[in-house]
Design an enzyme around this catalytic site. Structure first.
Site, PDB file in Angstrom:
ATOM      1  CB  THR A 260       6.553   2.318  -6.162  1.00 33.15           C
ATOM      2  OG1 THR A 260       5.840   1.441  -7.041  1.00 33.15           O
ATOM      3  CG2 THR A 260       7.333   1.503  -5.157  1.00 33.15           C
ATOM      4  CG  HIS A 310       7.140  -3.797  -3.107  1.00 33.63           C
ATOM      5  ND1 HIS A 310       7.609  -3.055  -4.183  1.00 33.63           N
ATOM      6  CD2 HIS A 310       5.941  -4.302  -3.505  1.00 33.63           C
ATOM      7  CE1 HIS A 310       6.739  -3.122  -5.176  1.00 33.63           C
ATOM      8  NE2 HIS A 310       5.727  -3.861  -4.798  1.00 33.63           N
ATOM      9  CB  CYS A 311       9.008   1.558  -1.821  1.00 33.76           C
ATOM     10  SG  CYS A 311      10.353   1.532  -0.623  1.00 33.76           S
ATOM     11  CE  LYS A 312      14.299   1.078  -8.656  1.00 35.20           C
ATOM     12  NZ  LYS A 312      13.852   0.519  -9.939  1.00 35.20           N
ATOM     13  CB  SER A 318       7.871  -0.049   1.684  1.00 37.62           C
ATOM     14  OG  SER A 318       9.275  -0.168   1.622  1.00 37.62           O
TER      15      SER A 318
END
Length: 408
Positions: A260, A310-312, A318
């Site tokens: 991110t 992970h991302c948001k 991700s």
């Protein structure tokens, strides 16, 4: 420090910086040399010193290109922006700010001679880039950003001050609230019901904490959605999963891949991080990072550890990165890798641009496999139906270089 430099390079500026790690001393060092065009070229190095063994390592390499700009932040520090990257520096002394003239001068030279990425300028910087060896926590600090939308709180190991009465109440609310929410059928209960039970358990009116309770409910809801186990060593999740220390420790996560631009690393002193600073946008070139993300996940696997990607929300950036990892690690095509990941995380949905990049990545991986065959096989018979046009052209060009091979 001097043993890390090339003999032909000169130190123009060395400024000691603040650090969140009391055991580490940091310096921003400007190093210059004469380049191929016989003009002065400069790079900013981030140096980390460990007082325990007096060792020195490189944690950051920042070439000074023609677009480099320096900005004072009004708080005794400054930032350097170049090549779409921004790095923040906080000198320990106000006097160090006067030394910025040397940095300004190096930037003026870069601008005057039009140094730009991909040119014949600053090719020697690769020497230092290959020698980045600081601890990951220190590297994270060199790459910290001020404009992230979601900032991490202090890591638990950093708590030192005695909490106020309100802070103690908030911590108790957080603990009791989690206990209540894990015991309730959240489909059939309202926020007011949960808050009422919380007040009964704590035997007090929590009206002044109403906003805090609502925000904490949202966080807990997100954290209750556990990360998806894609492989034994790979978890795919959201911002909430990356912020849930207890869950991270319980699942055995030691490596965290943060894909991110807007979310900070929550516990840089406790986990090994790798950051891919991009937004979930059509214009984002995520493919360019998949070689690095593959190496990071592979390092976690080799260490016998688990990696959270992970991302948001764990849906697009991700997810695309994990799909790309699966394709390279297991030799799967895009269809097989996508279906495998989506089966384990139903919300998986790369944006259209990332899907096109995954298709291109499939072609690159297949072309790479074929290039190995070209060097080891006398007679080759291939079907180009599964290849992208780019991959097909790549293979044809390879084969044209080896006329002794036949193509049918």
């Amino acid at each position: 420090m001097f043993t890390l430099l090339r003999p032909e390079d000169n130190i123009r500026l060395a400024v000691r910086l603040e650090s969140v790690f009391p055991q580490c001393t940091r310096y921003m060092v400007v190093v210059s040399t004469n380049g191929r065009q016989d003009t002065e070229e400069s790079v900013v190095l981030g140096m980390d010193f460990s007082p325990s063994d007096s060792s020195c390592s490189i944690g950051m390499v920042l070439p000074l290109w023609s677009d480099t700009r320096i900005h004072l932040d009004g708080d005794g520090g400054f930032s350097v922006s170049t090549d779409n990257k921004i790095h923040i520096f906080k000198p320990v002394s106000v006097q160090a700010m006067s030394a910025l003239q040397s940095l300004h001068k190096a930037c003026e030279v870069a601008h005057c001679h039009s140094y730009f990425p991909g040119s014949l300028f600053l090719t020697w910087v690769s020497y230092y880039q290959s020698r980045v060896s600081s601890d990951q926590a220190f590297i994270n600090e060199w790459n910290a950003m001020q404009d992230v939308l979601s900032h991490r709180a202090d890591s638990p190991v950093l708590f030192s001050e005695v909490p106020t009465e309100r802070e103690r109440t908030e911590r108790l609310i957080k603990t009791r609230l989690r206990e209540i929410m894990t015991q309730k059928d959240l489909e059939n209960v309202t926020s007011k019901d949960i808050r009422t039970e919380l007040e009964m358990q704590m035997v007090c009116n929590l009206r002044e904490f109403k906003e805090y309770i609502d925000n904490e409910m949202i966080i807990i809801l997100g954290q209750m959605d556990r990360p998806s186990e894609i492989f034994e060593h790979v978890y795919l999740g959201s911002e909430w999963n990356a912020s849930n220390l207890e869950e991270l420790q319980n699942t055995g996560v030691q490596y965290i891949l943060n894909v991110t631009r807007e979310i900070d690393n929550f516990f840089p002193g406790l986990f090994e991080y790798h950051n891919i600073r991009v937004y979930d946008e059509e214009a984002t070139d995520l493919l360019a990072y998949w070689n690095d993300t593959y190496k990071f996940i592979s390092r976690a696997k080799k260490a016998g550890a688990k990696c959270l990607v992970h991302c948001k929300m764990g849906v697009s950036r991700s997810a695309s990165t994990v799909i790309a990892y699966a394709m390279k690690e297991y030799g799967w095509d895009l269809k097989q890798a996508f279906e495998y990941v989506k089966e384990r995380r139903a919300v998986t949905k790369p944006n259209p641009s990332f899907m096109r990049q995954l298709e291109e990545y499939q072609g690159i991986l297949m072309a790479s496999e074929v290039s190995v065959v070209i060097y080891t096989t006398v007679d080759i018979s291939l079907s180009f139906n599964r290849l992208t046009p780019q991959a097909g052209m790549y293979i044809l060009q390879k084969m044209c270089c080896y006329s002794q091979y036949s193509l049918s």
